[in-house]
Design a protein around this motif. Structure first.
Motif, PDB file in Angstrom:
ATOM      1  N   ASN A 172       0.820  -1.211   0.000  1.00  0.00           N
ATOM      2  CA  ASN A 172       0.000   0.000   0.000  1.00  0.00           C
ATOM      3  C   ASN A 172       0.858   1.267   0.000  1.00  0.00           C
ATOM      4  N   PRO A 196      -1.152  -3.976  -8.959  1.00  0.00           N
ATOM      5  CA  PRO A 196      -1.748  -2.917  -8.140  1.00  0.00           C
ATOM      6  C   PRO A 196      -2.983  -3.375  -7.363  1.00  0.00           C
ATOM      7  N   LEU A 242      -2.287  -2.498  -3.483  1.00  0.00           N
ATOM      8  CA  LEU A 242      -2.784  -1.194  -3.038  1.00  0.00           C
ATOM      9  C   LEU A 242      -4.194  -1.305  -2.479  1.00  0.00           C
ATOM     10  N   LEU A 274      -3.558   6.076  -4.506  1.00  0.00           N
ATOM     11  CA  LEU A 274      -2.373   5.494  -5.122  1.00  0.00           C
ATOM     12  C   LEU A 274      -2.705   4.635  -6.330  1.00  0.00           C
ATOM     13  N   TYR A 275      -3.999   4.521  -6.652  1.00  0.00           N
ATOM     14  CA  TYR A 275      -4.406   3.650  -7.757  1.00  0.00           C
ATOM     15  C   TYR A 275      -3.843   4.140  -9.088  1.00  0.00           C
TER      16      TYR A 275
END
Length: 312
Positions: free
Chosen positions: A169, A245, A249, A254-255
Motif C-alpha cells: 500500500n 496494483p 494497493l 495510489l491507484y
C-alpha cells in the motif's frame, strides 16, 4: 526445241518452336491456390482489423452519449446530444478530481518506471553481449526463465516480499517491480549483437576509453532504436498492469488508472450506480489517448528497431 527452265520453289521455312524461357506475350494465369491463399490472408487481416478497431469505435461513440442514451440507443450510434465534453468535464471533477490523480500515478508508474527499466535493460543486454565475466550464460538463462514466467504469477510472491519490507500500500510497492524487465534484457542483447560492432569497441579501448565510457559514448547512441523499442514495450506493460496494483494497493489515491476504472465499473454493476458505468467508459477513452500519442511520436524509431537484422 526450246526448253523452259523452271526455277525450283523455295523451301518452306521450318516452324519456329516456342522456347520455354521466351515470353509469348500472354500473361500467365494465377493458380487458384494462390488466389485462395491471398484471399484467405486478406480476410484474416480484415478480421484482425475489425477485432482491433470495433471496440475502439464503440468506446468513442459511447463517450458521446448521455447516461440515458448509453443504454437506450444502439452501441455503434453517436449520442443524440453529443455529450462528450460534458462527460469529460464530469470525469475530471468527480470526487475532487480523483481521475486526474490516477492518471498522474500511472504516468509516474509507467513513464519513469519504463525509462529506468529501459536503461537497466540496455546496460544489462550490452554486458551480456560484449563483456566477458564468469557464469555469463548461466545468468542469462535465468533472464530467459524470467521471460517465460507471466507477470500475474509473480504478483503474490511480490506482495509477500513487499509485506516483509513494509512496501504494501505504498507507491514503491508498484513502482519497484516495474524496474525489472527480463524481456528487455533479452532484446537488448539481440540489438547489441546486431547494432554494435566489436571492432569499434576494441578501437575505443585501444584509445584508452574505459568500458563505461565506451558504452555511454559509442554503444548507447547506436542502440537508440533498441532503447525506444524496449521503452515502448515496458511502458505499455506497466500502463496496462492491473493485477499487481490490485493486490498491492488499498488506498485509492495510489491507484493507477486501470484499477480506478475497474472500481467504477464494479460499482456500476454491484451497487447499481449507472453513472459510474459512464465514467468508466469515458475514462477508458482518455486512458488510451497517451498510448496512441506515444506510439505515433516514436513509431519511426520503433519500426527501425523491430526490423533490425531483417535485411543484410
Amino acid at each position: 526445241m526450246t526448253k523452259t527452265l523452271i526455277a525450283p520453289s523455295p523451301a518452306a521455312p521450318a516452324p519456329v518452336r516456342k522456347s520455354a524461357g521466351v515470353p509469348t506475350g500472354r500473361r500467365p494465369r494465377k493458380s487458384s491456390s494462390a488466389l485462395l491463399s491471398r484471399t484467405g490472408v486478406t480476410a484474416m487481416l480484415g478480421l484482425a482489423a475489425l477485432y482491433t478497431l470495433l471496440p475502439m469505435l464503440w468506446l468513442v461513440l459511447s463517450s458521446t452519449k448521455s447516461r440515458k442514451d448509453l443504454f437506450a440507443t444502439n452501441g455503434f450510434a453517436p449520442g443524440k446530444d453529443f455529450a462528450l465534453f460534458d462527460n469529460l468535464g464530469h470525469l475530471f471533477q468527480v470526487d475532487n478530481g480523483i481521475y486526474l490523480r490516477w492518471m498522474a500515478n500511472t504516468v509516474l508508474y509507467a513513464g519513469v518506471g519504463a525509462l529506468l527499466a529501459t536503461v537497466f535493460s540496455v546496460a544489462a543486454g550490452y554486458a551480456f553481449d560484449k563483456l566477458a565475466f564468469p557464469a555469463k550464460e548461466k545468468l542469462f538463462s535465468f533472464v530467459l526463465l524470467g521471460v517465460m514466467v507471466p507477470g500475474t504469477a509473480m504478483a503474490i510472491p511480490l506482495y509477500l516480499l513487499a509485506a516483509k519490507v513494509g512496501l504494501v500500500n505504498t507507491f514503491w510497492g508498484v513502482f519497484v517491480p516495474g524496474l525489472v524487465f527480463p524481456f528487455g534484457v533479452y532484446l537488448a542483447r539481440v540489438f547489441s549483437a546486431a547494432y554494435v560492432p566489436g571492432e569499434v569497441l576494441e578501437a575505443a579501448r585501444m584509445d584508452g576509453a574505459s568500458e563505461f565510457k565506451a558504452f555511454c559514448r559509442i554503444a548507447f547512441p547506436m542502440l537508440a532504436p533498441a532503447f525506444v523499442t524496449i521503452f515502448l514495450f515496458q511502458f505499455t506493460q506497466i500502463w496496462n498492469s492491473f493485477f499487481l496494483p490490485l493486490v498491492m494497493l488499498s488506498d485509492k489515491h495510489l491507484y493507477p488508472v486501470n484499477l480506478g476504472l475497474y472500481v467504477w465499473y464494479s460499482s456500476a454493476l454491484s451497487q447499481g450506480h449507472p453513472q459510474d458505468y459512464l465514467l468508466a467508459v469515458v475514462g477508458s477513452l482518455v486512458s488510451v489517448a497517451p498510448l496512441v500519442l506515444l506510439f505515433l511520436m516514436l513509431q519511426r524509431y520503433w519500426k527501425s528497431g523491430m526490423t533490425a537484422g531483417a535485411v543484410k
